[in-house]
Design an enzyme around this catalytic site. Sequence first.
Site, PDB file in Angstrom:
ATOM      1  N   GLN A   1     -10.190  -3.868  -2.885  1.00 45.88           N
ATOM      2  CA  GLN A   1     -11.492  -3.409  -2.398  1.00 45.88           C
ATOM      3  C   GLN A   1     -12.597  -3.787  -3.390  1.00 45.88           C
ATOM      4  O   GLN A   1     -13.692  -4.183  -2.993  1.00 45.88           O
ATOM      5  CB  GLN A   1     -11.468  -1.894  -2.189  1.00 45.88           C
ATOM      6  CG  GLN A   1     -12.773  -1.338  -1.665  1.00 45.88           C
ATOM      7  CD  GLN A   1     -13.087  -1.801  -0.251  1.00 45.88           C
ATOM      8  OE1 GLN A   1     -12.233  -1.724   0.621  1.00 45.88           O
ATOM      9  NE2 GLN A   1     -14.296  -2.284  -0.015  1.00 45.88           N
TER      10      GLN A   1
ATOM     11  N   ARG B   1       0.879  -1.183   0.000  1.00 49.22           N
ATOM     12  CA  ARG B   1       0.000   0.000   0.000  1.00 49.22           C
ATOM     13  C   ARG B   1       0.906   1.220   0.000  1.00 49.22           C
ATOM     14  O   ARG B   1       1.732   1.396   0.903  1.00 49.22           O
ATOM     15  CB  ARG B   1      -0.916   0.012   1.222  1.00 49.22           C
ATOM     16  CG  ARG B   1      -1.566   1.373   1.445  1.00 49.22           C
ATOM     17  CD  ARG B   1      -2.652   1.362   2.483  1.00 49.22           C
ATOM     18  NE  ARG B   1      -3.827   0.660   2.008  1.00 49.22           N
ATOM     19  CZ  ARG B   1      -5.031   0.776   2.564  1.00 49.22           C
ATOM     20  NH1 ARG B   1      -5.219   1.555   3.607  1.00 49.22           N
ATOM     21  NH2 ARG B   1      -6.050   0.103   2.083  1.00 49.22           N
TER      22      ARG B   1
ATOM     23  N   ASP C   1     -17.144   7.547  -1.527  1.00 45.75           N
ATOM     24  CA  ASP C   1     -15.915   7.435  -0.740  1.00 45.75           C
ATOM     25  C   ASP C   1     -15.653   8.813  -0.134  1.00 45.75           C
ATOM     26  O   ASP C   1     -16.319   9.806  -0.481  1.00 45.75           O
ATOM     27  CB  ASP C   1     -14.766   6.996  -1.666  1.00 45.75           C
ATOM     28  CG  ASP C   1     -13.488   6.625  -0.926  1.00 45.75           C
ATOM     29  OD1 ASP C   1     -13.521   6.495   0.327  1.00 45.75           O
ATOM     30  OD2 ASP C   1     -12.447   6.475  -1.583  1.00 45.75           O
TER      31      ASP C   1
ATOM     32  N   ARG D   1     -13.773  -8.402   2.336  1.00 43.93           N
ATOM     33  CA  ARG D   1     -12.349  -8.208   2.023  1.00 43.93           C
ATOM     34  C   ARG D   1     -11.583  -9.494   2.332  1.00 43.93           C
ATOM     35  O   ARG D   1     -10.707  -9.921   1.587  1.00 43.93           O
ATOM     36  CB  ARG D   1     -11.762  -7.046   2.852  1.00 43.93           C
ATOM     37  CG  ARG D   1     -12.283  -5.655   2.496  1.00 43.93           C
ATOM     38  CD  ARG D   1     -11.817  -5.197   1.133  1.00 43.93           C
ATOM     39  NE  ARG D   1     -10.373  -5.184   0.990  1.00 43.93           N
ATOM     40  CZ  ARG D   1      -9.566  -4.178   1.355  1.00 43.93           C
ATOM     41  NH1 ARG D   1     -10.072  -3.083   1.861  1.00 43.93           N
ATOM     42  NH2 ARG D   1      -8.262  -4.259   1.163  1.00 43.93           N
TER      43      ARG D   1
ATOM     44  N   HIS E   1      -7.513   0.796  -6.165  1.00 48.29           N
ATOM     45  CA  HIS E   1      -7.687  -0.013  -4.949  1.00 48.29           C
ATOM     46  C   HIS E   1      -8.381  -1.323  -5.365  1.00 48.29           C
ATOM     47  O   HIS E   1      -9.540  -1.578  -5.011  1.00 48.29           O
ATOM     48  CB  HIS E   1      -8.525   0.761  -3.935  1.00 48.29           C
ATOM     49  CG  HIS E   1      -8.494   0.199  -2.549  1.00 48.29           C
ATOM     50  ND1 HIS E   1      -7.740  -0.898  -2.193  1.00 48.29           N
ATOM     51  CD2 HIS E   1      -9.147   0.586  -1.416  1.00 48.29           C
ATOM     52  CE1 HIS E   1      -7.924  -1.151  -0.915  1.00 48.29           C
ATOM     53  NE2 HIS E   1      -8.768  -0.278  -0.426  1.00 48.29           N
TER      54      HIS E   1
ATOM     55  N   CYS F   1     -16.200   1.837   0.870  1.00 49.10           N
ATOM     56  CA  CYS F   1     -15.022   1.028   1.224  1.00 49.10           C
ATOM     57  C   CYS F   1     -14.622   1.193   2.681  1.00 49.10           C
ATOM     58  O   CYS F   1     -13.955   0.332   3.238  1.00 49.10           O
ATOM     59  CB  CYS F   1     -13.860   1.368   0.296  1.00 49.10           C
ATOM     60  SG  CYS F   1     -13.273   3.069   0.414  1.00 49.10           S
TER      61      CYS F   1
END
Length: 319
Positions: free
Chosen positions: A141, A111, A237, A305, A138, A277
């Site tokens: 996700q 990440r 988001d 996830r 991402h 997310c």
Amino acid sequence: MIPSPRNRAGKPRHFLQLGDLSREELLQLLDRAVALKAGSLGRDRPLDGVTLALIFRKSSTRTRVSFEVGIHQLGGHGVFLSDRDSQLGRGEPIPDTARVLSGYVNGIMVRTFGQDEVEELAANASVPVINGLTDRYHPCQLLADLLTIREAFDVRPSGWEALSVAWVGDGNNMANSWLNAARVLGFELRLAVPEGFDPHAATLARARESEAMGSGRIVLTRDPAEAVAGAHVVTTDVWASMGQEDEADDRTEAFRPFQVNAELFDRARAEAIFLHCLPAHRGEEVTAEVIDGPRSRVFQESENRLHAQKALLLQLLAP
Ligand code: CP
Ligand code: NVA
């Protein structure tokens, strides 16, 4: 050293963005995730002895815990590395880090900020590299989000094309990943994004190319109501992502009309679900009424996830 697919094929298989999986592979991964979630797969420690390095140059709750728990449940082991206590954080070059870690571990999850960093790591690693979030994408996700959609609607195997997803807010790493998902699976994606915050141009262009070839439908609008009308899925988001904290005030002004509240969500289908997310800011991009309401699936999504990434780990790392 435990052999991994790279040893047999010569080159490691990476997951740097959703499009690194074909439609068939993605659907198969979702099938596996469903089986893992049901407990009918993975009990025999298929990743026994496999080690995954987990590099975090940004904060995380879900990604870190779901990867660490996921690899453990499959019989393997995760090694956490952050900038604060690794030489990467003191400027050791990414190619050197990639080569060093490739001598110890069977896969690397990372990440970080730039997508170029993840690509550089992958170019110099001889083990699979997984993108655990960059400023651009991402993809892990999205695996969980698609699994959550699959659980809510009858999309198997070819019904994905009938699905309509509304993205409301920033044209950020999540929006870009939704564009890739729409391209691979062929669903309709309507993005309502304020001017100046459009998704990554090349990612948008690629999704539009697929649309022109008959796969997926992409609508980019400045009107949240237009995006949400009749959608199966409404998602958003934060207005300021990690690394954009200094821009938060300006962004709040631009994004205020893009809040997902009950009035907006009611324009979607009666059976529509809300996804996010997480982490979320109640009262900013979404109201508590929506995210804590009966049609929100955000905690199912966060649990997914774990299941989706276990399926990914099996796909990339199983000997
Ligand atoms: N959604 C997500 O990636 O959460 P974390 O930042 O907590 O990992
Ligand atoms: N867009 C957000 C997602 C966090 C999981 C960020 O990059 O901070």
